[in-house]
Scaffold this motif. Structure first.
Motif, PDB file in Angstrom:
ATOM      1  N   ALA A   1     -16.534  -9.357  23.457  1.00 51.20           N
ATOM      2  CA  ALA A   1     -15.957  -8.042  23.188  1.00 51.20           C
ATOM      3  C   ALA A   1     -16.560  -7.627  22.072  1.00 51.20           C
ATOM      4  O   ALA A   1     -16.642  -6.341  21.798  1.00 51.20           O
ATOM      5  CB  ALA A   1     -14.692  -7.979  23.377  1.00 51.20           C
ATOM      6  N   ASP A   2     -16.719  -8.377  20.815  1.00 47.56           N
ATOM      7  CA  ASP A   2     -17.066  -7.868  19.550  1.00 47.56           C
ATOM      8  C   ASP A   2     -18.453  -7.956  19.330  1.00 47.56           C
ATOM      9  O   ASP A   2     -19.210  -7.796  18.407  1.00 47.56           O
ATOM     10  CB  ASP A   2     -16.330  -8.674  18.446  1.00 47.56           C
ATOM     11  CG  ASP A   2     -16.922 -10.250  18.505  1.00 47.56           C
ATOM     12  OD1 ASP A   2     -17.618 -10.621  19.388  1.00 47.56           O
ATOM     13  OD2 ASP A   2     -15.997 -11.084  17.798  1.00 47.56           O
ATOM     14  N   GLY A   3     -19.230  -8.581  20.450  1.00 49.23           N
ATOM     15  CA  GLY A   3     -20.541  -8.614  20.509  1.00 49.23           C
ATOM     16  C   GLY A   3     -21.154  -9.699  19.480  1.00 49.23           C
ATOM     17  O   GLY A   3     -22.511  -9.776  19.421  1.00 49.23           O
ATOM     18  N   SER A   4     -20.315 -10.523  19.202  1.00 51.20           N
ATOM     19  CA  SER A   4     -20.854 -11.558  18.145  1.00 51.20           C
ATOM     20  C   SER A   4     -21.582 -12.929  18.885  1.00 51.20           C
ATOM     21  O   SER A   4     -22.407 -13.485  18.506  1.00 51.20           O
ATOM     22  CB  SER A   4     -19.835 -12.313  17.334  1.00 51.20           C
ATOM     23  OG  SER A   4     -18.802 -12.583  18.238  1.00 51.20           O
ATOM     24  N   LEU A   5     -21.232 -13.060  20.237  1.00 50.11           N
ATOM     25  CA  LEU A   5     -21.932 -14.253  21.102  1.00 50.11           C
ATOM     26  C   LEU A   5     -22.430 -13.446  22.277  1.00 50.11           C
ATOM     27  O   LEU A   5     -21.876 -12.765  23.006  1.00 50.11           O
ATOM     28  CB  LEU A   5     -21.133 -15.225  21.324  1.00 50.11           C
ATOM     29  CG  LEU A   5     -20.449 -15.947  20.106  1.00 50.11           C
ATOM     30  CD1 LEU A   5     -19.261 -17.080  20.450  1.00 50.11           C
ATOM     31  CD2 LEU A   5     -21.504 -16.763  19.379  1.00 50.11           C
TER      32      LEU A   5
END
Length: 379
Positions: free
Chosen positions: A185-189
């Motif tokens: 959801a946060d785009g980090s992975l």
């Protein structure tokens, strides 16, 4: 009752239940879908994604021998509207985040396929890359991931930041081709699959900087390992290959591999989706048996439908899963209760493909002349 089966589960138990025709769960009444229709002049449509507000995206197609994708968006009331391309005829949105931003691909005036982003007002923007490209996923924060072709015709994985800047995600040493399958959801992975120098497929994870982690370095089998889906905490569900069979596994955020309960070979199982709680759904097979919808949770494995050919393909954070039973859409509540979702009038088959946070289900249903995108409102 098969829905109460927990580990260990044996091939013999699964086959015996199927032979007896035992129902996997209690069954609720059949309900029917709502037809999402098509653009004027088109005959078919498909819905690919839905967000928390009920906005849906997909494509509308004409009735001819060529599959020509016309990009569309439906509001939460099921009203259809055309989305623009980059000057070409075709486009296809495949994902939409909770802010109403959709991504996919569209053709430019020269017929080249480009990764694009559609704003909530429908404005389309090409995402930068030299060569053909397409976007596959978008995070709630607006990070987009997908892929593109290099001058050497190698398909590589790409990440676009919210400002549109592009990063090529790293390939495995000696390899090249890679595909994206999911994003947090946060785009980090970002989850995906990449091929090594010998042509073996590996499950991989990329960081925000584009660095790659090989999740299955020891898996050299064909078709190797898969990373089907990733949840918001970075847990990935997929498979590794053992003795020629798909073995369901999950990789924790630290990269540790956990085997999901399923009979030892010759049985195969394939995860399809994972929710925030780490509950995984998919399908499993046993020797001489057809696929069966299954769910994996912390308490073990549950066969959702033990008597008929079935699969589960999506799950929301409330634990409601959707899929198909004998080519008819189905829903399984968190307690395992099965609801057959029915088809459009005049049709015999339907397929559920996704579920929103509130329980709204998307999919498609056949008609005498083809198929239409449909949805089942949250109950």
């Amino acid at each position: 009752m098969l829905s109460s089966l927990k580990k260990p589960l044996t091939v013999g138990t699964l086959l015996a239940a199927a032979a007896l025709g035992l129902p996997g769960v209690a069954t609720a009444a059949t309900v029917g879908p709502v037809d999402l229709g098509t653009l004027p002049g088109d005959a078919f449509s498909t819905v690919n994604a839905i967000n928390a507000d009920g906005t849906m995206v997909g494509e509308s197609l004409p009735q001819d021998v060529r599959m020509r994708f016309h990009p569309v968006k439906w509001d939460s009331q099921g009203r259809i509207g055309a989305l623009p391309t980059l000057g070409g005829e075709q486009g296809r949105p495949v994902a939409v985040n909770d802010h109403g931003v959709a991504v996919g691909w569209a053709q430019d005036a020269q017929g080249e396929t480009r990764a694009v982003r559609w704003a909530p007002d429908g404005t389309v923007t090409a995402l930068p890359w030299t060569g053909s490209s397409d976007a596959a996923v978008i995070s709630r924060t607006g990070v987009v991931a997908g892929g593109g072709s290099t001058p050497q015709s190698t398909y590589v994985a790409l990440r676009w930041a919210p400002d549109g800047s592009v990063t090529q995600l790293a390939s495995l040493p000696g390899g090249g081709q890679a595909v994206v399958t999911g994003i947090t959801a946060d785009g980090s992975l970002i989850s995906g699959e990449a091929w090594d120098a010998a042509g073996n497929q590996h499950a991989v994870r990329w960081s925000a900087t584009g660095a790659v982690t090989d999740l299955s370095p020891a898996n050299q089998g064909n078709p190797g390992a898969t990373a089907a889906a990733i949840n918001d905490f970075g847990v990935i569900a997929g498979t590794v290959t053992e003795a020629g069979q798909h073995v369901p596994v999950a990789w924790k955020r630290d990269g540790r591999q956990v085997r999901l309960d399923w009979p030892a070979p010759p049985a195969s199982a394939t995860p399809r989706a994972i929710n925030r709680a780490g509950v995984v759904v998919g399908s499993g097979e046993a020797e001489f048996a057809q696929s069966r919808a299954v769910r994996w949770s912390a308490s073990g494995v549950t066969v959702l439908q033990g008597a008929r050919r079935s699969e589960a393909v999506a799950i929301n954070d409330s634990g409601t899963a959707v899929g198909n039973v004998e080519s008819v859409a189905a829903r399984w509540a968190a307690d395992g209760t099965e609801t057959i979702l029915g088809a459009l009038p005049g049709g015999d088959y339907s397929w559920a493909t996704g579920i929103a946070r509130d329980g709204t289900i998307i999919g498609r249903s056949d008609l005498p002349y083809g198929w239409h995108a449909v949805y089942w409102p949250a109950s």
